[in-house]
Scaffold this motif. Structure first.
Motif, PDB file in Angstrom:
ATOM      1  N   THR A 388      35.967  71.690  73.170  1.00  0.00           N
ATOM      2  CA  THR A 388      37.055  72.002  72.232  1.00  0.00           C
ATOM      3  C   THR A 388      38.101  72.903  72.853  1.00  0.00           C
ATOM      4  OG1 THR A 388      35.865  73.925  71.374  1.00  0.00           O
ATOM      5  CG2 THR A 388      35.505  71.822  70.246  1.00  0.00           C
ATOM      6  N   TRP A 389      37.948  73.215  74.150  1.00  0.00           N
ATOM      7  CA  TRP A 389      38.811  74.209  74.779  1.00  0.00           C
ATOM      8  C   TRP A 389      40.240  73.693  74.883  1.00  0.00           C
ATOM      9  CZ3 TRP A 389      39.100  79.004  74.838  1.00  0.00           C
ATOM     10  CH2 TRP A 389      39.782  79.743  75.809  1.00  0.00           C
ATOM     11  N   SER A 390      41.147  74.335  74.190  1.00  0.00           N
ATOM     12  CA  SER A 390      42.563  73.971  74.213  1.00  0.00           C
ATOM     13  C   SER A 390      43.364  75.169  73.713  1.00  0.00           C
ATOM     14  CB  SER A 390      42.843  72.763  73.322  1.00  0.00           C
ATOM     15  OG  SER A 390      42.929  73.145  71.954  1.00  0.00           O
ATOM     16  N   TRP A 391      44.674  75.044  73.696  1.00  0.00           N
ATOM     17  CA  TRP A 391      45.515  76.115  73.168  1.00  0.00           C
ATOM     18  C   TRP A 391      45.192  76.386  71.702  1.00  0.00           C
ATOM     19  CZ3 TRP A 391      48.627  75.421  68.971  1.00  0.00           C
ATOM     20  CH2 TRP A 391      48.908  74.091  68.610  1.00  0.00           C
ATOM     21  N   MET A 392      44.629  75.397  71.016  1.00  0.00           N
ATOM     22  CA  MET A 392      44.314  75.572  69.602  1.00  0.00           C
ATOM     23  C   MET A 392      43.221  76.617  69.371  1.00  0.00           C
ATOM     24  SD  MET A 392      44.539  71.629  68.276  1.00  0.00           S
ATOM     25  CE  MET A 392      45.948  70.595  68.707  1.00  0.00           C
ATOM     26  N   GLN A 424      30.945  62.615  68.487  1.00  0.00           N
ATOM     27  CA  GLN A 424      31.218  63.866  69.195  1.00  0.00           C
ATOM     28  C   GLN A 424      32.707  64.090  69.390  1.00  0.00           C
ATOM     29  OE1 GLN A 424      28.817  66.437  70.478  1.00  0.00           O
ATOM     30  NE2 GLN A 424      30.872  67.254  70.115  1.00  0.00           N
ATOM     31  N   MET A 425      33.456  63.042  69.739  1.00  0.00           N
ATOM     32  CA  MET A 425      34.890  63.204  69.950  1.00  0.00           C
ATOM     33  C   MET A 425      35.596  63.582  68.641  1.00  0.00           C
ATOM     34  SD  MET A 425      34.968  62.808  73.122  1.00  0.00           S
ATOM     35  CE  MET A 425      33.206  63.144  73.257  1.00  0.00           C
ATOM     36  N   ILE A 426      35.154  62.989  67.558  1.00  0.00           N
ATOM     37  CA  ILE A 426      35.714  63.338  66.251  1.00  0.00           C
ATOM     38  C   ILE A 426      35.429  64.807  65.947  1.00  0.00           C
ATOM     39  CG2 ILE A 426      35.413  62.966  63.772  1.00  0.00           C
ATOM     40  CD1 ILE A 426      34.958  59.963  64.483  1.00  0.00           C
ATOM     41  N   ALA A 427      34.214  65.262  66.264  1.00  0.00           N
ATOM     42  CA  ALA A 427      33.848  66.666  66.013  1.00  0.00           C
ATOM     43  C   ALA A 427      34.719  67.617  66.826  1.00  0.00           C
ATOM     44  CB  ALA A 427      32.370  66.878  66.342  1.00  0.00           C
ATOM     45  N   TYR A 428      35.014  67.240  68.076  1.00  0.00           N
ATOM     46  CA  TYR A 428      35.892  68.081  68.904  1.00  0.00           C
ATOM     47  C   TYR A 428      37.271  68.204  68.258  1.00  0.00           C
ATOM     48  CZ  TYR A 428      32.646  67.854  72.920  1.00  0.00           C
ATOM     49  OH  TYR A 428      31.570  67.967  73.765  1.00  0.00           O
TER      50      TYR A 428
END
Length: 592
Positions: A388-392, A424-428
């Motif tokens: 989930t690592w992002s600017w968000m 998993q991608m949806i959860a991210y």
């Protein structure tokens, strides 16, 4: 009698002055472009004094009263307005043109439409076209024909290579693989998702005249060809042409006065991707690999193969793209890490320091083509690394530190992965959007982007991620969040101005932009996203920013963020290549 008349007149004048003052201190904000019938809709009343049970009157363009809406107080106002009131009019679904009037006043909103958006994605493509380097179709002239001389590479410094083509990055005339690759990919994705939404009115040179290929693909092909030039051999990749020595005032591309040591309008440096810190002067980039640019370029070329292999006459070009995509993916595996942009005389550069998302994107795209299981395994591994690592996740971030602003690798893996991968991608994505929603709940506008340099890019990214989440799940959970960020970009903001040049037509949009075509020729280029508002604390530290004239939004400026439509404020009012490309997916969605 005379005395009584004077007193009466004084009372009347006092009442008139009170009404005028109240009206000056109250503003109504709407999305200047309007709303889709099936999307959430809201308006805001901004007031410097408390209002008692304010009512908005909905009227059609003929002035007929259609309905009344009670406005409810909104929390956490942003000064200079101390009171905010929100109206939800999602129930309005009939197509047409409307406006709001504040009951018992002469205060009205700007007009807005209910219905599908025009095909403004074509205007974005048009702006990108004007940024072409090599042959620029806007001025119908050739520029930068001596790009360039290689540095830091496996060839001797100052070896001439062909890095012509690509796009100028913003108001200056630098060229970056960091942003050019993402710009190309966004055009390819927009076409792939909605191929029927694009016109064919220009040829491959960017000149007027159909050529049998949608204009978005003409432009994407221009980008693909430049990526191929920057990868002339399996072990070579170049990532930047020119640097901030370009900053010598405004000039047309074919009249570039920048001098890198070989005379004005001559050779420019082309930086090899070494995966190590670079810089020819005191400002050095950080670097520890090349996976960000190699992976993103690989994914972009793989997308190019997918699309052009199905178009008659482009099969050989498609195969060239696929070959390069495989080579660049291997390069990214061998030098895991990130390569940043280079600066020379100023501290500003693209500070990207994430890379696993780009490699995930490449692996998933290549798996989609080849169905080789090792690529799917790689994509899963890289997805786990970036998570989930992002600017968000952040309360602030450096300039382009976590780029691209949407993790397209997760979407690509969702497309080709197992049911567990999809889950998993949806959860991210959901985790990120929940973080943004939490920030958005803290202000009346409902936006959660960070107000760093290029904040509008982040607002567009939120809207895009919401759109992709809905495509992945069918859930409308984040439609209000998506709409609020679209609203922000299109005038439902403190300044009542759109952040896209010329869009919507006949509304307040950026005009006095930090671009040479405007400053020299007074050409207004429609369809570009400007950088957007920035935290006041950051703005104070920006180098050499002044205003050329009094701030037209002075009385509307919040204390903590600032936006100025002034060509001298490059931090808030400069159109950017990749920022404009951020609009493509969402504008195409709104054109349904």
């Amino acid at each position: 009698m005379v005395k009584g008349f004077k007193i009466t007149m004084l009372i009347i004048l006092f009442c008139i002055s009170c009404i005028v003052k109240a009206e000056v201190d109250v503003e109504i904000r709407v999305n200047l472009a309007g709303y889709l019938p099936n999307m959430p809709k809201k308006a805001l009343i901004l007031s410097k004094e408390a209002l008692t049970a304010p009512i908005l009157l909905l009227k059609n363009k003929s002035g007929d009263l259609l309905k009344t809406y009670a406005a409810i107080p909104s929390k956490d106002p942003w000064p200079p307005f101390s009171y905010y009131y929100m109206v939800d009019f999602t129930d309005l679904i009939d197509k047409g043109t409307y406006y709001f009037e504040l009951q018992n006043t002469a205060i009205v909103s700007k007009p807005f439409n209910i219905g599908s958006y025009p095909a403004w994605q074509e205007d974005v493509i048009g702006f990108i076209r004007t940024q072409r380097c090599g042959f620029n179709p806007h001025i119908k002239a050739y520029c930068h024909q001596k790009d360039g001389l290689s540095f830091f590479g496996i060839r001797p410094d100052s070896t001439q290579i062909d890095a012509t083509g690509g796009w100028h990055d913003a108001g200056d005339q630098l060229k970056y693989l960091i942003t050019g690759s993402n710009t190309t990919a966004r055009m390819l994705m927009a076409y792939q998702i909605n191929p029927k939404h694009f016109k064919d009115e220009f040829n491959d040179r960017g000149l007027k005249g159909a050529n049998g290929l949608p204009d978005i693909l003409d432009e994407a092909k221009w980008g693909l060809e430049w990526i191929l030039k920057l990868h002339p051999k399996p072990n070579e990749l170049y990532h930047q042409v020119a640097d901030d020595r370009d900053h010598r005032g405004f000039k047309l591309p074919n009249e570039d006065n920048a001098d890198y040591g070989w005379g004005p309008n001559s050779f420019r440096p082309v930086y090899f991707a070494t995966g190590k810190p670079q810089g020819l002067s005191k400002y050095k980039s950080q670097a520890m690999g090349v996976s960000n640019i190699a992976g993103r370029s690989s994914a972009t070329l793989a997308l190019g193969y997918e699309i052009f292999s199905n178009l008659k006459g482009y099969e050989t070009f498609a195969k060239t793209c696929l070959k390069a995509a495989k080579e660049l993916y291997k390069m990214g595996q061998e030098k895991e890490g990130y390569q940043q942009g280079n600066s020379f005389g100023a501290p500003y550069r693209y500070e990207e320091n994430t890379w696993a998302d780009d490699m995930e994107w490449a692996a998933a795209q290549l798996y989609k083509i080849s169905r080789k299981k090792n690529l799917l395994k790689d994509a899963r591994n890289y997805a786990t690394i970036i998570g989930t690592w992002s600017w968000m996740e952040r309360d602030t971030t450096n300039h382009y530190e976590m780029y691209p602003f949407v993790n397209m690798g997760h979407y690509a893996l969702w497309q080709v992965g197992s049911d567990q991968d999809k889950k998993q991608m949806i959860a991210y994505y959901k985790h990120n959007l929940d973080r943004i929603q939490k920030k958005a709940d803290e202000n009346p506008y409902g936006v959660g982007q960070l107000f760093v340099w290029c904040s509008n890019n982040l607002a567009a990214a939120v809207a895009t991620q919401c759109m992709l989440f809905e495509a992945m799940t069918g859930s409308k959970e984040y439609r209000p969040l998506m709409q609020d960020h679209v609203n922000w970009l299109l005038g439902l903001n403190p300044w009542g101005s759109s952040m896209i040049t010329g869009i919507p037509e006949h509304a307040d949009t950026p005009t006095d932009v930090h671009m040479p075509f405007w400053r020299i020729n007074k050409d207004t280029i429609k369809g570009s996203l400007v950088d957007g508002p920035i935290w006041s604390t950051i703005l104070k530290k920006m180098i050499a920013i002044e205003l050329s004239e009094p701030d037209e939004y002075l009385q509307l400026q919040p204390e903590h963020i600032k936006y100025r439509d002034d060509w001298m404020d490059y931090s808030t009012n400069e159109p950017t290549l990749d920022g404009s490309a951020e609009l493509l997916l969402i504008l195409t969605y709104l054109n349904e």
